[in-house]
Every structure is written in C-alpha cells, then in structure tokens.
Design a protein around this motif. Structure first.
Motif, short mmCIF file in Angstrom:
data_model
loop_
_atom_site.label_atom_id
_atom_site.label_comp_id
_atom_site.label_asym_id
_atom_site.label_seq_id
_atom_site.Cartn_x
_atom_site.Cartn_y
_atom_site.Cartn_z
N ARG A 74 13.02 -5.16 -0.15
CA ARG A 74 12.81 -4.21 -1.25
C ARG A 74 11.87 -4.85 -2.25
NH1 ARG A 74 17.66 -0.62 -3.90
NH2 ARG A 74 16.67 -0.20 -5.90
N ILE A 75 11.01 -4.06 -2.83
CA ILE A 75 10.03 -4.64 -3.75
C ILE A 75 10.06 -3.86 -5.06
CG2 ILE A 75 8.07 -3.28 -2.88
CD1 ILE A 75 6.42 -5.93 -3.13
N ASP A 76 10.03 -4.58 -6.20
CA ASP A 76 10.10 -3.88 -7.48
C ASP A 76 8.69 -3.69 -8.07
OD1 ASP A 76 9.41 -6.39 -8.27
OD2 ASP A 76 11.28 -6.85 -9.32
N SER A 77 8.62 -3.07 -9.25
CA SER A 77 7.31 -2.76 -9.84
C SER A 77 6.48 -4.01 -10.09
CB SER A 77 7.47 -1.99 -11.15
OG SER A 77 8.06 -0.77 -10.90
N LEU A 117 5.19 -5.26 -6.84
CA LEU A 117 4.15 -4.40 -6.29
C LEU A 117 2.82 -4.62 -7.03
CD1 LEU A 117 4.25 -2.41 -3.98
CD2 LEU A 117 4.69 -0.59 -5.61
N GLN A 118 2.94 -4.79 -8.33
CA GLN A 118 1.72 -5.06 -9.11
C GLN A 118 1.11 -6.40 -8.69
OE1 GLN A 118 3.51 -4.46 -12.92
NE2 GLN A 118 2.82 -2.33 -13.05
N LEU A 143 2.58 4.32 -0.40
CA LEU A 143 2.58 5.25 -1.53
C LEU A 143 1.81 4.67 -2.72
CD1 LEU A 143 6.28 6.46 -1.35
CD2 LEU A 143 4.25 7.83 -0.93
N ALA A 144 1.82 3.35 -2.83
CA ALA A 144 1.08 2.71 -3.92
C ALA A 144 -0.40 2.54 -3.55
CB ALA A 144 1.71 1.37 -4.25
N ARG A 145 -0.79 3.07 -2.41
CA ARG A 145 -2.17 3.01 -1.90
C ARG A 145 -2.65 1.56 -1.73
NH1 ARG A 145 -3.68 8.24 -2.08
NH2 ARG A 145 -3.12 9.50 -3.89
N LEU A 146 -1.80 0.71 -1.21
CA LEU A 146 -2.18 -0.69 -1.05
C LEU A 146 -2.38 -1.10 0.41
CD1 LEU A 146 0.21 -2.31 -3.69
CD2 LEU A 146 -2.23 -1.91 -3.87
N GLN A 185 -0.75 -5.84 -5.59
CA GLN A 185 -1.99 -5.13 -5.93
C GLN A 185 -3.05 -6.14 -6.44
OE1 GLN A 185 -1.51 -2.32 -9.16
NE2 GLN A 185 -2.96 -0.90 -8.23
N LYS A 199 6.34 1.64 3.48
CA LYS A 199 6.17 2.97 2.88
C LYS A 199 5.84 2.84 1.39
CE LYS A 199 8.11 7.50 2.16
NZ LYS A 199 9.20 8.45 2.34
N THR A 200 6.50 1.87 0.73
CA THR A 200 6.23 1.64 -0.69
C THR A 200 4.77 1.23 -0.90
OG1 THR A 200 8.51 0.91 -0.90
CG2 THR A 200 7.05 0.39 -2.73
#
Lengths: 90, 886
Positions: free
Chosen positions: A41-44, A47-48, A79-82, A51, A75-76
C-alpha cells in the motif's frame, strides 16, 4: 557509467527515504531496478516521492524498472498517471 | 440559488480570458494533489473510510455553530441558528443514512440474478457550492466524498469563500488526521470564472458537482464532463380543502422562514382552495404573518423583484421579513415572520409568482381543484421544473393527481417543503444538500444527490444457466395398431379432419372403429395441401356447429397443422393469426403471446400418415394466406397436440418417393436438432436415436415398402426426431430448403436432401461468425457430428475423418434413395437460378429456422451454400476438409 542493472529493495515503511537513496544511483547508471515486492500500500507522500523519482530518472535518462509491484499499488500508480515513466517486471 | 449567483456565474461557459500562466500552475497543483490523493484512496478499505467519515461527522457537529456564525457574518444571509441546524443535518442525518452502506468493493450481491455490484470511485471531483447554504453544502459533500473515496476541489461562491474554506480546512484536517490521503480536499483561493472554466475542462477532473443557478449548471453540462448540476426552483404549494389547516400553516411558516427562506426548495406560491382561503389567511396572520393589502403588494413586488429581469433582487435574499418590510416601507408588527401577498396569476405580469429566497410568500385563491392544479402547473413551469412541489391534502386521489401533473423531483406531502426536500427529517427521502432537478431543470437526475452519485457502480455479471425445456404431448402411442388406444378417450362429438384420399383408402373407417361407441363422429374433408385461411374458417365453423369436444387430425403434416390452427381458433376466436406469426428470437421473450388460460374445449389427437414431419408432437403449424400470397408459421407449445398416435399401419402404402422425401426430412430434423444451439441432453437422446433408426431402416422402407419393421421404425424415427427439434429447433438447412422449395416448387424433403451434405460440411468447419448462445459452451458442432459417426460405426480416427465419413454416409444414403444430387439435375437453368439467388437468400435469412444454428450464416455464405447445392456432389466433402481448429 555502469551498464549492469542495480536492484534496490524498497521498504514498505521507508518508501520516501529509500527512493531518495535510489536517486543517488541515477547519475551512475543507465538502468536501475526498484524492488517493490514488499510494498502493498502506498500513501500520498510515498506516491509523490515516486513521482519525483520518475522525473529525476527521466532527466538523467536512466531506465527504471519496478519489480514485484502488487496489483493494488500498480492501480494506484496508474491512476496517478505514473506508470508510463517506468517499466514493470514481475 | 439566487440572482447574485445568476449574474456572476451566468457567463461561466464563455470566460473572457483564461487564467494566467501563474494561475494555471496553481490550479494544476490543486489537481495534482487531488489526483494523487484519489489514487491513494483506491487502496482504502470500507473500514478505513468509515472510520474517517465518523471522525469528520463528529468534527462537523462540533464546529457547526462556528461555521454557521462565519457563514452569516460573511454572506449576511440567513439565520445563524438555522444554519447551525443545517450544518448538523449535513453531518448527523447524512451520517445516519450512509454509515452502514457499503461503498468499497462489493456493495451489493444479487444472487438471483448472478450479479455483483462493485464500487469504483470517480477520482477527482470539482465542486461548486452556493452562497445560500455554504458551509452545510461543503460539510455534506466532504462526508459523501470520503465515504466514496473521492478527492474534491472546491470552488465556493466568491461571497461565501471564507466560511467555505474554513469548512474545507476542518474536514481536510480531520480526515487526514484519521488516515485520509493528503490533498483529498482543496479549496480554490479567490476563485474566478476563468478558474472554474479551466477546472471544469481539466482532463483529470472526473465529475463536476455544481450546486447553483442556471449559469453554473449550464457551464457544468457544457464542459463535456459528467456533471451533477443542481439549479433553482419555484416551489408551488397546493393547500387543498381537505388538508389539515393547522399543520399546513405552521409547516409553511417553518419552511419559508427557515434560514430566512434561502433553501431553494422552500415554498414560493401557496394555492388555496376557495373554501378554506379566508381561514388559512387568518391562521397565517394569527401565527405572525403580515397580510399585505393591494397597495402594499404593489410596493413589495416593485422592490423585491427586479422589473428588468423578473428575478428576485439580491438585496432581499436571506433577509428577515421585518427588514424587508422596513426597506419596502411597510408598517408591520415587530415580530412579523412572513410577508404574504395575494397574486391573481402567474408570469411576468405577476412579479411575485417567481422564486423568492426570502420570507415573502405569494398566495392564490382557487375556485376549483382544476384551477388550483393549473395554477400550480403554471408556478412549476415558471422556473421550478424538476425541483420541488408541496401539497397539503387528505385526499389521496388529489395527491396522486398533483404528483402526476407536477414535474418535480420531490413532491412533499403534508410537510414543510424546504426541510422535507432535504430528506430524512419529515420523510424517508435520501438526505442531501443537492437537489437533482431532472431534465426539466437541465439536470441528469431527479434524485437527492448522495453517495450513489459519487460512485461508478460496476456490475459483475456471471453467465447464467438459462432454463431449458423438453415439452412433448402428454401421451404418445406407437407401434402397429396403436390406434386402438383411441377407445380410452371419451368424447360426445368428434370431428375427424382428413383429406379425400385417406377417406378413400379406408383410414377414416379404421379410426372410427376404435373410437368410443357413443361418440358422434363428423368428418371434415379438406384438401391435402398446406391449409388456407378459408379452410381453417370452415373447420372452425364445423367445430362450433357440432360443439366438438375432440378433434382427430388424420393425415400428413398439413392435415395436422390445419387441425392445430382450427383448435386454436375454436378455443380463442379472438386470436389473430397474422399477429401470432410475428417474428421472434427467443420463444420465452417473444413480443406476441398466445392466448393464455383458454378453456380446453376439445382434445386434439394427431394420427400421422407420413413418417417425416413429426407434426403430431411439434408446436408448429404452417398456414397459407393465398389472398396475400404468403405462408404464416405459427409456433407455440399450446399448439402441440394432446395425444399422438404413431401407428405404422397408416404408412404401409406410402409411395416410394414420399417415403424418401419424408425420411430425409426426418433425418434433417434430427441432424439439425443434434447440432442446434438449443440442444440438450434430452434432445440429443432423441436426435441420436432418430439418426440411428433412419440410417438403419430408411433404405429398407424405401426398397421394401411392405417391410413392417422398417415402416414401424421409420414412423417412430420421425416422431422421435420431431421431439428433438420441437425443443432444440432446426437450422440453416431448413432455412435454405424453405426458400429454395418455395421458389422452384420443389418438395420439402427433396430440397432438404439437396442442401444437407453441404450444410453439414458448413457447420463442421470453423465459423466465420459464431452464433451467440448462452446454452452452449464453445463450438461443438463438428464434435456432435463425430459422435453421430461413432454411433453409426462409421470409423475414422480424428474428428475431421469422422465428420467426412458422416457426410459420405449421408451422400450414400441420398444416392440409395435416388435423390437428385444437384439442383442442376432438376433441370433448373443456371441463369434462372442465379437470378433467383438474391430473393432466396433474403427469404432464407428471414427464416427463423436458422436462429438455433450453431454457426451464424452470413448472407454471402448462404449464396455459397446455394451454389454448392446447385453444383452438387463432391463440393461438401471438399468443404469439410478445412482444418478443425476449434
């Protein structure tokens, strides 16, 4: 510049720091692999960090492969376009 | 929604200029945060979001007064105490509605339909919130967004920005503290029209949720994005004479004065029946309303309604009745709650008939129910379409009529409009702060917006096991002298439907001999051809004249078909044969249904005198309509005879040609039913046995017509094959044979024989187009043919070899029976055949026979099959040599 692929393990509890450390390898390599198999699981902030790492890798023209990414994390990233910034290996 | 918003946001779709580069960077950062948050959110479980929602609701309740105070201070609209209630409703009532609802993963299991519903978040929402209900709307949208795992970028009305930003901050901090992703809620600072337009068109915004006026809604829907646009209203109220006056007046005052009338669902014009009009006004006055006289009304309408636009004046919105009175110059008591003005019509010439989001209420005296309803319709159409309407009545009929006539998403009965429309307080409507106004209001929904509108609901539909059937007559008697069983069917009056030849052969006498002795028997002789409408009518006339309780159909397929239709018309005279012949795809879903529950006036006993059609057990009947020059095929299980007597004594004298024709018809039935998409284990058992019997006994029955065993077995085979195709249907062979036979007047059996090897090869090959069928798994036609080959002991190692051997055996049988092996052999010139092809292909494609064929025939393939049949021998085997890759 080394051409063999270095694989770095990303710790689920330490994603940001591990990615920061991985950034240091970008200068020296054309290819890099990050082992995400322990990340379920990855948090904000995480994810940043992915990025940001993706941007750096692009700047350095280093090919980055993410290994063992779980479907939820994939999937995360999608959705974050990464996902277009990386290649994925099972 | 109020006029200020109308003016400020009306131009949203066409902003003069886009945002500056710096501003774009800022807006992009908001979108980026929201996109990341929404992506992270997809990993959350139901328990995760429920925990966060509960914390947010508690924070909202705790801050309800703080936010209400901020809203009133900033907007100068409404009543602080009422805004506290609104904030609390937005938290508590909404929570009560959603707390146990599933919004993550599987949200609903519908086992009886084999369907699972699963939730998919939308992602990033762009939400515009109004000045009238600023903080309550923000609280509501935040809670619903978290429950559904979405991120929201808010753009509040500029004159309510501070209080909304504070509400967003409280919600965001609480949510993030309890685990929500950073950036889940953001609020555009000092939003402008270009900002809104930019965000509305942003590729990463999944849904626009615009609560506001027509400008906002139009902009949202014009953006090309999915949008929830919730606009203005103009609520008509019908105070009908049976309504409880005390309840009604108090409810209207509660609603119209709540937050100084800022809720767009609040009452605007009350239409009161003449009988209770005076009492109602008196009650209003007693409870604190000021009834304006004519002069005061003129003053009021000039002041609170803009004469240029016809809309309410912004300065009046959300103000107290006493303040409005003072501004207008009216002298009212200090505790006046509401200003009431009488109107005499609806429209621009009656300014107070429009939406008034302040405590001014129009009243109208109606002389009749009809006048009252018409006035309510007028108010509804004067800016309130799709929104809300209210009725006070004890008359259920009037309530329903009102509901039927008024176009409103919420029709509130015997309760306050504003609070009633919010839901969950006075009724069981879904609690909301966003009213869908349907197409009347330019919206996509009439719902009270809530969690279901913030989700993509995915349906996981599993393949269902459709019910199949196996229906045959109740009683089938077979073997030599089976006709003796007729004696066990008592009848007062029986009509025997037959043809002249059979009577001449003495078959009718045989039948008569075995009937109950006391039965009155009448014979109805009809021509030995496909029955015509006129013949049916004559038969029905006879049945009615003699009041027959039994019909015996003695003859070939045409005779039995005629009797089936006579019985149908005898029992259901109203049945329209033309209509009953309407095309259909699935028997169980057909548009035209056969008469149900009709009285069984007569038993139908079918005694076939040929061994082929199997009409004695089938649900089909063909009728010729000579006047219109067409055939009508009827198909329904109610046509199936009640009793079938399959007695070979009636076929012992069948001529050789007829034996061959009917025998191959029987084989075609069995082969087509065997590979049909509707085939089942039940029909397979019959089809396979029939095929075995045909290959074994048809050559003997043909060569030695008096061989009793061969005749008996072929008679049984025809009936058994018919049981198979009655339930599994036939295929493309019959479609081709019908078209060709009709065009060139070739007998049905012969036409079938000319097509059969080619159709077998066609079905055995890999289809160009598979036929959709829930009944079959994979493509198995070639395997079924191979099973037949095994059953017949034809040998072969591979599927392909077995199919080839079956085709070869079929061709050999056709040779034995002396069939022409090509259409050319019939003497039909090539050019004439070529000219007929388009018409035949059209007819074959229209024929329902092929609907159950395993391979979907393309028009061009039908052309090729016709040509193969024309060329004849050898072409079938060549086709079958194609690789079996399926």
């Amino acid at each position: 510049m080394e051409t063999n692929t270095l694989c770095l393990k990303i710790d689920a509890n330490n994603v940001i720091a591990d990615l920061k450390q991985a950034e240091e390898s970008l200068d020296a390599r054309q290819e890099l692999a990050l082992d995400f198999s322990g990340v379920t699981r990855i948090d904000s902030p995480g994810l940043q960090a992915v990025q940001r790492f993706g941007h750096r890798a692009e700047d350095k023209k280093t090919k980055v492969a993410l290994r063992g990414v779980s479907v939820n994390v994939y999937k995360t990233l999608k959705l974050a376009r990464l996902t277009s910034r990386f290649s994925f290996e099972n | 929604m109020i006029a200020t918003e109308r003016k400020e946001r009306a131009q949203l779709p066409l902003p003069a200029e886009g945002p500056s580069a710096e501003r774009i960077a800022y807006l992009e950062s908001l979108v980026s945060q929201a996109r990341i948050a929404a992506a992270v959110f997809t990993q959350f479980t139901q328990e995760d979001v429920d925990r966060i929602v509960k914390a947010m609701v508690l924070a909202g309740l705790e801050q309800a007064q703080h936010l209400a105070r901020l809203a009133v201070e900033e907007t100068r609209l409404g009543v602080m105490e009422d805004k506290v209630i609104k904030n609390m409703v937005a938290c508590e009532f909404v929570y009560n509605h959603i707390k146990d609802k599933r919004t993550v993963g599987v949200i609903r299991d519908i086992p009886e339909r084999n369907v699972l519903e699963m939730a998919e978040p939308i992602g990033v929402l762009f939400s515009l919130t109004p000045i009238t209900n600023p903080t309550s709307t923000v609280l509501f949208k935040c809670i619903v967004a978290i429950k559904t795992r979405n991120a929201v970028i808010f753009s509040p009305h500029p004159k309510a920005w501070r209080c909304c930003a504070e509400a967003v901050r409280i919600m965001r901090e609480t949510a993030v503290k309890h685990g929500a992703p950073e950036g889940v809620f953001t609020c555009v600072e000092s939003p402008t029209l270009p900002d809104n337009a930019y965000l509305m068109h942003h590729k990463d915004v999944g849904l626009i949720d615009a609560t506001g006026g027509p400008g906002v809604v139009t902009a949202a829907y014009s953006s090309g994005k999915p949008a929830l646009g919730v606009g203005p209203g103009n609520t008509p109220v019908y105070l009908e004479k049976t309504g409880d006056l005390n309840t009604a007046i108090v409810d209207i005052i509660i609603s119209k004065t709540f937050d100084n009338g800022t809720i767009c669902a609040s009452e605007q014009t009350v239409v009161i029946d003449d009988e209770t009009y005076d009492a109602a006004l008196q009650k209003f006055a007693e409870l604190g309303a000021h009834l304006c006289n004519e002069k005061e009304t003129k003053l009021l309408e000039r002041t609170v309604i803009d004469p240029q636009t016809g809309f309410m004046q912004p300065m009046a919105v959300g103000q107290k009745a006493t303040d409005i009175a003072r501004f207008v110059g009216l002298s009212v008591k200090p505790n006046t709650k509401l200003l009431i003005a009488e109107i005499h019509g609806v429209g621009r010439e009656h300014p107070l008939s429009v939406e008034k989001l302040f405590p001014v209420l129009a009243v109208y005296r109606a002389k009749s129910v009809s006048e009252a309803l018409k006035t309510c319709i007028d108010v509804n159409h004067a800016g309130g379409l799709g929104h809300t309407a209210v009725i006070f009545s004890r008359n259920e009929q009037v309530i329903r009529e009102f509901g039927n006539l008024i176009n409103a998403g919420r029709i509130i009965v015997n309760s306050p409009g504003a609070i009633g429309a919010l839901g969950a307080v006075y009724n069981d409507l879904v609690p909301t702060f966003s009213f869908g106004c349907g197409t009347g209001g330019g919206n996509s929904t009439t719902d009270n917006v809530n969690i279901q509108h913030y989700l993509n609901i995915k349906r996981v539909a599993r393949r269902t096991q459709n019910h199949m059937w196996f229906r045959v007559p109740n009683q089938i008697f077979f073997n030599m002298n089976a006709v003796e069983n007729l004696s066990q069917f008592p009848s007062e009056t029986t009509i025997i439907v037959t043809n002249p030849a059979l009577e001449q052969f003495g078959h009718v006498d045989i039948v008569r001999r075995h009937m109950c002795p006391k039965t009155h028997v009448h014979v109805c002789i009809i021509p030995d051809a496909e029955p015509e409408v006129k013949v049916i009518e004559q038969g029905v006339e006879a049945l009615n004249f003699y009041q027959a309780d039994q019909i015996i159909a003695l003859g070939g397929g045409s005779m039995i078909d005629a009797a089936k239709i006579m019985k149908l018309k005898y029992e259901s005279p109203e049945a329209d044969l033309e209509e009953l012949a309407a095309p259909f795809l699935d028997l169980r879903k057909r548009v035209i249904e056969y008469p149900k529950g009709r009285a069984q006036r007569a038993r139908l006993v079918a005694i076939p005198t040929t061994s082929g059609t199997g009409s004695e057990v089938t649900p089909f009947a063909v009728l010729t309509d000579k006047d219109r020059g067409r055939k009508v095929t009827l198909a329904d299980y109610s046509l199936t005879p009640d009793v079938a007597i399959v007695d070979p004594q009636f076929v012992m004298s069948m001529p050789k040609g007829l034996t061959a024709d009917t025998g191959i018809d029987c084989l075609t039935h069995a082969l087509e039913a065997g590979v049909s998409n509707y085939a089942s284990a039940y029909t397979d058992a019959n089809a396979m046995q029939a095929i075995r019997l045909v290959f074994k006994y048809l050559p003997t029955a043909f060569a030695h017509p008096h061989d009793e065993e061969a005749r008996c077995m072929m008679h049984n085979a025809a009936c058994i094959a018919a049981m198979a195709f009655s339930n599994a249907s036939v295929g493309v062979n019959h479609a081709l044979a019908h078209a060709f036979g009709a065009r060139f007047h070739v007998s049905h059996g012969k036409a079938n024989a000319l097509m059969l090897p080619h159709v077998m090869a066609y079905n055995a090959a890999v289809p160009t187009k598979f036929m959709p069928s829930p009944y079959t798994k994979g493509y198995i036609a070639h395997k079924k043919y191979a099973t037949v080959a095994d059953l017949l002991g034809l040998g072969g190692q591979t599927l392909q070899e077995k199919v080839e051997k079956l085709i070869a055996a079929t061709e050999q049988l056709l040779d034995q029976l002396g069939f022409p092996r090509s259409i050319a052999e019939l003497g039909i010139p090539r050019d004439e055949f070529e000219r007929a092809i388009p018409e035949m292909v059209k007819a074959a494609f229209d024929d329902p026979s092929w609907r159950s064929n395993p391979r979907m025939p393309l028009m061009q393939e039908l052309v090729e099959l016709f040509w193969k049949a024309y060329e004849g021998r050898g072409t079938a085997r060549l086709a079958a040599v194609q690789p079996q890759a399926v």
